[in-house]
Design a protein around this motif. Structure first.
Motif, PDB file in Angstrom:
ATOM      1  N   SER A 128       0.705  -1.068   0.097  1.00  0.00           N
ATOM      2  CA  SER A 128       0.126   0.143  -0.013  1.00  0.00           C
ATOM      3  C   SER A 128       0.723   1.385  -0.011  1.00  0.00           C
ATOM      4  O   SER A 128       0.425   2.316  -0.623  1.00  0.00           O
ATOM      5  CB  SER A 128      -1.026   0.065   1.264  1.00  0.00           C
ATOM      6  N   CYS A 129       2.165   1.291   0.673  1.00  0.00           N
ATOM      7  CA  CYS A 129       2.994   2.434   0.581  1.00  0.00           C
ATOM      8  C   CYS A 129       3.362   2.659  -0.793  1.00  0.00           C
ATOM      9  O   CYS A 129       3.340   3.972  -1.196  1.00  0.00           O
ATOM     10  CB  CYS A 129       4.119   2.028   1.711  1.00  0.00           C
ATOM     11  N   LEU A 130       3.797   1.689  -1.596  1.00  0.00           N
ATOM     12  CA  LEU A 130       4.125   1.892  -2.965  1.00  0.00           C
ATOM     13  C   LEU A 130       3.154   2.446  -3.930  1.00  0.00           C
ATOM     14  O   LEU A 130       3.170   3.234  -4.655  1.00  0.00           O
ATOM     15  CB  LEU A 130       4.815   0.509  -3.369  1.00  0.00           C
ATOM     16  N   TYR A 131       1.759   1.638  -3.471  1.00  0.00           N
ATOM     17  CA  TYR A 131       0.429   2.240  -4.134  1.00  0.00           C
ATOM     18  C   TYR A 131       0.408   3.858  -3.949  1.00  0.00           C
ATOM     19  O   TYR A 131       0.126   4.594  -4.965  1.00  0.00           O
ATOM     20  CB  TYR A 131      -0.780   1.236  -3.899  1.00  0.00           C
ATOM     21  N   ASN A 132       0.559   4.234  -2.793  1.00  0.00           N
ATOM     22  CA  ASN A 132       0.532   5.614  -2.518  1.00  0.00           C
ATOM     23  C   ASN A 132       1.561   6.578  -3.182  1.00  0.00           C
ATOM     24  O   ASN A 132       1.120   7.597  -3.907  1.00  0.00           O
ATOM     25  CB  ASN A 132       0.508   5.986  -1.198  1.00  0.00           C
ATOM     26  N   VAL A 133       2.775   5.957  -3.518  1.00  0.00           N
ATOM     27  CA  VAL A 133       3.523   6.868  -4.327  1.00  0.00           C
ATOM     28  C   VAL A 133       3.290   6.899  -5.822  1.00  0.00           C
ATOM     29  O   VAL A 133       3.365   7.861  -6.578  1.00  0.00           O
ATOM     30  CB  VAL A 133       5.066   5.911  -4.019  1.00  0.00           C
ATOM     31  N   ALA A 134       2.525   5.548  -6.023  1.00  0.00           N
ATOM     32  CA  ALA A 134       2.201   5.399  -7.696  1.00  0.00           C
ATOM     33  C   ALA A 134       1.096   6.420  -7.843  1.00  0.00           C
ATOM     34  O   ALA A 134       0.826   6.917  -9.097  1.00  0.00           O
ATOM     35  CB  ALA A 134       1.963   3.879  -8.058  1.00  0.00           C
ATOM     36  N   ARG A 135       0.103   6.199  -6.880  1.00  0.00           N
ATOM     37  CA  ARG A 135      -1.062   7.400  -7.032  1.00  0.00           C
ATOM     38  C   ARG A 135      -0.744   8.649  -6.986  1.00  0.00           C
ATOM     39  O   ARG A 135      -1.232   9.434  -8.047  1.00  0.00           O
ATOM     40  CB  ARG A 135      -1.913   7.054  -5.900  1.00  0.00           C
ATOM     41  N   SER A 136       0.298   9.029  -6.287  1.00  0.00           N
ATOM     42  CA  SER A 136       0.854  10.736  -6.483  1.00  0.00           C
ATOM     43  C   SER A 136       1.283  10.888  -7.837  1.00  0.00           C
ATOM     44  O   SER A 136       1.266  12.051  -8.326  1.00  0.00           O
ATOM     45  CB  SER A 136       1.690  10.875  -5.143  1.00  0.00           C
TER      46      SER A 136
ATOM     47  N   ALA B  68      -2.264  15.596 -14.259  1.00  0.00           N
ATOM     48  CA  ALA B  68      -2.446  17.166 -14.034  1.00  0.00           C
ATOM     49  C   ALA B  68      -1.645  17.772 -15.304  1.00  0.00           C
ATOM     50  O   ALA B  68      -2.116  18.714 -15.747  1.00  0.00           O
ATOM     51  CB  ALA B  68      -1.998  17.507 -12.888  1.00  0.00           C
ATOM     52  N   ALA B  69      -0.590  17.253 -15.374  1.00  0.00           N
ATOM     53  CA  ALA B  69       0.519  17.949 -16.470  1.00  0.00           C
ATOM     54  C   ALA B  69      -0.011  17.704 -17.680  1.00  0.00           C
ATOM     55  O   ALA B  69       0.705  18.368 -18.741  1.00  0.00           O
ATOM     56  CB  ALA B  69       2.014  17.659 -15.978  1.00  0.00           C
TER      57      ALA B  69
ATOM     58  N   THR C 269       0.753   0.098  -8.127  1.00  0.00           N
ATOM     59  CA  THR C 269       0.497   0.426  -9.233  1.00  0.00           C
ATOM     60  C   THR C 269      -0.653   1.335  -9.404  1.00  0.00           C
ATOM     61  O   THR C 269      -1.529   1.217  -8.234  1.00  0.00           O
ATOM     62  CB  THR C 269       0.270  -0.699 -10.640  1.00  0.00           C
ATOM     63  N   ALA C 270      -0.989   2.465 -10.180  1.00  0.00           N
ATOM     64  CA  ALA C 270      -2.070   3.329 -10.252  1.00  0.00           C
ATOM     65  C   ALA C 270      -2.195   3.841 -11.335  1.00  0.00           C
ATOM     66  O   ALA C 270      -1.450   4.426 -12.039  1.00  0.00           O
ATOM     67  CB  ALA C 270      -1.977   4.110  -9.097  1.00  0.00           C
ATOM     68  N   TRP C 271      -3.505   4.077 -11.790  1.00  0.00           N
ATOM     69  CA  TRP C 271      -3.907   4.511 -13.032  1.00  0.00           C
ATOM     70  C   TRP C 271      -4.604   5.955 -12.486  1.00  0.00           C
ATOM     71  O   TRP C 271      -5.502   6.133 -11.614  1.00  0.00           O
ATOM     72  CB  TRP C 271      -4.821   3.903 -13.917  1.00  0.00           C
ATOM     73  N   VAL C 272      -4.525   6.838 -13.296  1.00  0.00           N
ATOM     74  CA  VAL C 272      -5.285   8.415 -13.089  1.00  0.00           C
ATOM     75  C   VAL C 272      -5.840   8.653 -14.300  1.00  0.00           C
ATOM     76  O   VAL C 272      -4.939   8.825 -15.610  1.00  0.00           O
ATOM     77  CB  VAL C 272      -4.604   9.497 -12.528  1.00  0.00           C
ATOM     78  N   VAL C 273      -6.951   8.945 -14.646  1.00  0.00           N
ATOM     79  CA  VAL C 273      -7.557   9.321 -15.911  1.00  0.00           C
ATOM     80  C   VAL C 273      -7.614  11.129 -15.865  1.00  0.00           C
ATOM     81  O   VAL C 273      -8.217  11.436 -15.192  1.00  0.00           O
ATOM     82  CB  VAL C 273      -8.965   8.836 -16.425  1.00  0.00           C
ATOM     83  N   ALA C 274      -7.112  11.415 -16.911  1.00  0.00           N
ATOM     84  CA  ALA C 274      -7.227  13.043 -17.015  1.00  0.00           C
ATOM     85  C   ALA C 274      -8.486  13.369 -17.538  1.00  0.00           C
ATOM     86  O   ALA C 274      -9.214  12.655 -18.195  1.00  0.00           O
ATOM     87  CB  ALA C 274      -5.925  13.656 -17.923  1.00  0.00           C
ATOM     88  N   PRO C 275      -8.601  14.828 -17.466  1.00  0.00           N
ATOM     89  CA  PRO C 275     -10.120  15.339 -17.960  1.00  0.00           C
ATOM     90  C   PRO C 275     -10.393  14.757 -19.525  1.00  0.00           C
ATOM     91  O   PRO C 275     -11.603  14.915 -20.087  1.00  0.00           O
ATOM     92  CB  PRO C 275      -9.903  16.753 -17.688  1.00  0.00           C
ATOM     93  N   ASN C 276      -9.237  14.913 -20.302  1.00  0.00           N
ATOM     94  CA  ASN C 276      -9.593  14.599 -21.690  1.00  0.00           C
ATOM     95  C   ASN C 276      -9.581  13.068 -21.971  1.00  0.00           C
ATOM     96  O   ASN C 276      -9.557  12.639 -23.456  1.00  0.00           O
ATOM     97  CB  ASN C 276      -8.157  15.129 -22.704  1.00  0.00           C
TER      98      ASN C 276
END
Length: 215
Positions: free
Chosen positions: A122-130, A137-138, A198-205
């Motif tokens: 879970s610690c590595l997940y938090n790093v990946a999520r960040s 965002a960029a 691992t973590a995925w984040v979807v941008a507004p586009n």
């Protein structure tokens, strides 16, 4: 006259003597009666006969002594096992944790190359999520301080990071193929690690950004 007096005295003496004899006999008879009343003839070890009983030979049981109380049986001692009981088995190690589809694909790659699986952290997940959120965002992929932060999770002395994106949204299979076709990313997937997040984040586009942290 003297003769009559002498005869009278003789009669008195004879009468007194006869009375004395009667008294002696009566006393002697009474003595025998009392003695006979107390005489008991022993016949057997537990029987006696009263000789004054009008029914001769009647047996009078002699009272038996009270039986001694039977001592209680000794308390049974607890059986001592010949051999000590075996120690309880040690608890099984925690089940291997799967936290994402990307982790499952990474472990398939490692298994195909004779390597052990990486468990979820879970610690590595938090790093990946960040890091994935930062890239979304960029609107571009980049490395920042991922591996350095990974080491602060305290899971080992080595750390690594893979990052990528897919314009059509989340696609684990496609990104895994791309990672395995890149020497640097493949080295991390097959590296000397034990944990992954691992973590995925979807941008507004709609574009999806992924970060994979190893340690």
């Amino acid at each position: 006259m003297r003769l009559l007096s002498w005869l009278a005295g003789l009669v008195v003496v004879v009468a007194l003597g006869a009375s004395a004899i009667s008294l002696v006999r009566a006393h002697s008879t009474a003595g025998r009666t009392l003695t006979a009343a107390r005489t008991l003839i022993t016949v057997g070890p537990n029987d006696v006969v009263d000789v004054s009983d009008p029914a001769p030979g009647r047996m009078i049981p002699r009272p038996s002594p009270d039986p001694s109380p039977t001592p209680p049986p000794p308390a049974a001692e607890a059986a001592v096992p010949a051999h000590p009981a075996p120690a309880p088995p040690r608890p099984a190690p925690p089940a291997f944790v799967i936290g994402s589809t990307q982790q499952a694909l990474i472990n398939q790659d490692r298994a195909a190359n004779g390597l052990g699986p990486l468990t979820w952290n879970s610690c590595l997940y938090n790093v990946a999520r960040s890091n994935a959120a930062r890239m979304a965002a960029a609107g571009a992929i980049s490395h920042a301080n991922g591996p350095s932060v990974d080491l602060t999770c305290g899971l080992g002395r080595q750390a690594g990071e893979n990052v990528g994106w897919w314009s059509a949204g989340i696609n684990d299979s496609q990104l895994n193929t791309m990672f395995m076709n890149s020497a640097g990313h493949r080295a991390n997937i097959l590296g000397p690690y034990h944990y992954v997040g691992t973590a995925w984040v979807v941008a507004p586009n709609g574009a999806a950004y992924i970060a994979v942290e190893f340690s």
